[in-house]
Motif scaffolding. Structure first.
Motif, PDB file in Angstrom:
ATOM      1  N   ASP A   1      -4.248   9.744   5.939  1.00 22.85           N
ATOM      2  CA  ASP A   1      -3.036   9.129   5.387  1.00 22.85           C
ATOM      3  C   ASP A   1      -2.151   8.618   6.511  1.00 22.85           C
ATOM      4  O   ASP A   1      -1.640   7.492   6.455  1.00 22.85           O
ATOM      5  CB  ASP A   1      -2.236  10.138   4.555  1.00 22.85           C
ATOM      6  CG  ASP A   1      -2.968  10.627   3.315  1.00 22.85           C
ATOM      7  OD1 ASP A   1      -3.818   9.892   2.785  1.00 22.85           O
ATOM      8  OD2 ASP A   1      -2.672  11.757   2.885  1.00 22.85           O
TER       9      ASP A   1
ATOM     10  N   GLU B   1       1.069   3.706  -2.986  1.00 24.00           N
ATOM     11  CA  GLU B   1       0.026   4.698  -3.239  1.00 24.00           C
ATOM     12  C   GLU B   1       0.612   6.112  -3.131  1.00 24.00           C
ATOM     13  O   GLU B   1       0.165   7.033  -3.788  1.00 24.00           O
ATOM     14  CB  GLU B   1      -1.092   4.513  -2.223  1.00 24.00           C
ATOM     15  CG  GLU B   1      -2.241   5.468  -2.344  1.00 24.00           C
ATOM     16  CD  GLU B   1      -3.312   5.217  -1.301  1.00 24.00           C
ATOM     17  OE1 GLU B   1      -4.104   6.137  -1.076  1.00 24.00           O
ATOM     18  OE2 GLU B   1      -3.358   4.124  -0.707  1.00 24.00           O
ATOM     19  N   TYR B   2       1.630   6.263  -2.299  1.00 26.12           N
ATOM     20  CA  TYR B   2       2.233   7.571  -2.038  1.00 26.12           C
ATOM     21  C   TYR B   2       3.658   7.714  -2.557  1.00 26.12           C
ATOM     22  O   TYR B   2       4.194   8.807  -2.538  1.00 26.12           O
ATOM     23  CB  TYR B   2       2.254   7.842  -0.531  1.00 26.12           C
ATOM     24  CG  TYR B   2       0.883   7.853   0.066  1.00 26.12           C
ATOM     25  CD1 TYR B   2       0.050   8.945  -0.090  1.00 26.12           C
ATOM     26  CD2 TYR B   2       0.412   6.750   0.767  1.00 26.12           C
ATOM     27  CE1 TYR B   2      -1.223   8.952   0.448  1.00 26.12           C
ATOM     28  CE2 TYR B   2      -0.854   6.749   1.309  1.00 26.12           C
ATOM     29  CZ  TYR B   2      -1.671   7.848   1.142  1.00 26.12           C
ATOM     30  OH  TYR B   2      -2.934   7.848   1.669  1.00 26.12           O
TER      31      TYR B   2
ATOM     32  N   VAL C   1       0.816  -1.217   0.000  1.00 23.54           N
ATOM     33  CA  VAL C   1       0.000   0.000   0.000  1.00 23.54           C
ATOM     34  C   VAL C   1       0.854   1.272   0.000  1.00 23.54           C
ATOM     35  O   VAL C   1       0.404   2.330  -0.411  1.00 23.54           O
ATOM     36  CB  VAL C   1      -1.004  -0.023   1.176  1.00 23.54           C
ATOM     37  CG1 VAL C   1      -0.283   0.167   2.500  1.00 23.54           C
ATOM     38  CG2 VAL C   1      -2.078   1.010   1.002  1.00 23.54           C
TER      39      VAL C   1
END
Length: 83
Positions: free
Chosen positions: A73, A23-24, A20
């Motif tokens: 976040d 994603e950033y 994950v």
């Protein structure tokens, strides 16, 4: 008339992973898998996606906190993923 091949940006570089954290983050250079750039603030650092999660989650110690990450976040990375 604009060439469509040159008007669209290239896809962001990432490792072949379902983590994950991608994603950033994106790879700065495909030949250097541990050099990552934050998609939110543009900061580049070594340490791979683990450091990216620390950066986004505002986990102290290894990297500076991302000034652009939201509380939502940050909460993704302050769970049990990190010791």
């Amino acid at each position: 008339m604009e060439n469509p091949a040159t008007s669209t940006p290239p896809p962001p570089l990432k490792r072949n992973s379902n983590d994950v954290g991608w994603e950033y983050g994106q790879l700065c250079d495909p030949r250097v898998p541990d050099k990552v750039r934050c998609r939110l603030c543009g900061k580049e650092f070594s340490g791979g996606i683990y450091r990216m999660k620390e950066h986004i989650g505002h986990l102290k110690g290894n990297v500076s906190a991302c000034p652009m990450s939201s509380k939502e976040d940050q909460e993704k990375y302050t769970s049990t993923e990190h010791p």
